[in-house]
Design a protein around this motif. Structure first.
Motif, short mmCIF file in Angstrom:
data_model
loop_
_atom_site.label_atom_id
_atom_site.label_comp_id
_atom_site.label_asym_id
_atom_site.label_seq_id
_atom_site.Cartn_x
_atom_site.Cartn_y
_atom_site.Cartn_z
N VAL A 54 0.55 -1.22 -0.14
CA VAL A 54 -0.42 0.48 0.07
C VAL A 54 1.06 1.26 0.61
O VAL A 54 1.16 1.77 1.23
N CYS B 203 -9.02 0.29 0.47
CA CYS B 203 -8.69 -0.39 1.79
C CYS B 203 -9.87 -1.65 1.78
O CYS B 203 -9.16 -2.68 2.41
N LEU C 138 -5.61 5.32 4.69
CA LEU C 138 -6.58 4.31 4.93
C LEU C 138 -7.65 5.07 5.66
O LEU C 138 -7.44 6.10 6.49
#
Length: 254
Positions: free
Chosen positions: A105, A114, A131
């Motif tokens: 990520v 997410c 996130l």
């Protein structure tokens, strides 16, 4: 290898890498992207040349969530149904995938992005990662069940009741990401971990992932029995005996 329009995929030294390829839309989720993701995962599921899979959007944007251009067509019942089916297939494939998966990520991983990270087995986050579930602000709902198993009930409630975003340091603190990588190095770090998994061989990776899929749902004694039987089963495999003997021979030579 199949040519996809919304992802790039490579397989090398036991590591399969899926990179979202919609940077003009910040890798936002479309039916086509989720279908490409599912198709590639399916293609690698029983491919012995791939032991672990890295899923990423690159270093700057993981996935911005649902494509708002697509969402504008949700007044169409058929469109909603098609999207729901694509979500169920993609997330279900990740949730019950037979090989280890790692989300690398970098940058924003929001909403459905997410979710993809959460449905992966392991999350490596870059220092620039963000996130969260901003769709909560619009009255939409998240996938709560996999999230709380990772971060616990209270932290999952904080994220999903508020829709607030968190940075990489907070995500690391609560366990939403497992390791933190410097900005610009998240794909390399995730690939290094996947390579370490691949060194165990695809067969071992599948065996260990199977245990991780099944044992958490068992009571402690059932899990102990299952895991003991799994060990007893593999210890006699000729390739594993050969690997043990090889390692033992190296020790004796020292």
């Amino acid at each position: 290898m199949t040519e996809f329009q919304n992802i790039k995929s490579t397989a090398e030294d036991g590591v399969g890498t899926i990179t979202f390829d919609r940077l003009d839309r910040r890798n936002a989720l479309s039916v086509e992207l989720m279908t490409d993701l599912s198709d590639q995962l399916d293609a690698w599921a029983y491919d012995d040349d791939v032991a672990a899979v890295v899923i990423t959007g690159g270093e700057d944007v993981f996935c911005a969530g649902l494509d708002l251009n697509f969402q504008s067509g949700f007044n169409d019942t058929e469109t909603r149904a098609i999207y729901s089916e694509a979500c169920l297939r993609a997330y279900g494939t990740l949730l019950d995938y037979r090989k280890p998966t790692i989300a690398a990520v970098g940058g924003p991983a929001l909403g459905g992005g997410c979710d993809i990270a959460v449905f992966a087995d392991i999350r490596i986050g870059s220092e620039n990662a963000i996130l969260g579930y901003p769709q909560i602000k619009f009255g939409l709902t998240p996938y709560f069940s996999p999230l709380w198993r990772i971060v616990g009930l209270s932290q999952a409630k904080l994220l999903t009741f508020s829709g607030d975003r968190i940075d990489a340091q907070e995500a690391l603190r609560i366990g939403l990401i497992d390791r933190l990588a410097p900005t610009g190095r998240v794909v390399a770090q995730a690939t290094a971990l996947a390579s370490s998994i691949a060194e165990t061989t695809a067969k071992s990776a599948v065996n260990n992932k199977e245990m991780a899929r099944r044992a958490p749902a068992m009571d402690p004694i059932s899990a102990l029995t299952y895991e003991t039987l799994a060990y007893r089963e593999v210890i006699w495999h000729p390739d594993i005996v050969a690997r043990i003997n090889e390692a033992y021979s190296k020790i004796k030579k020292k």
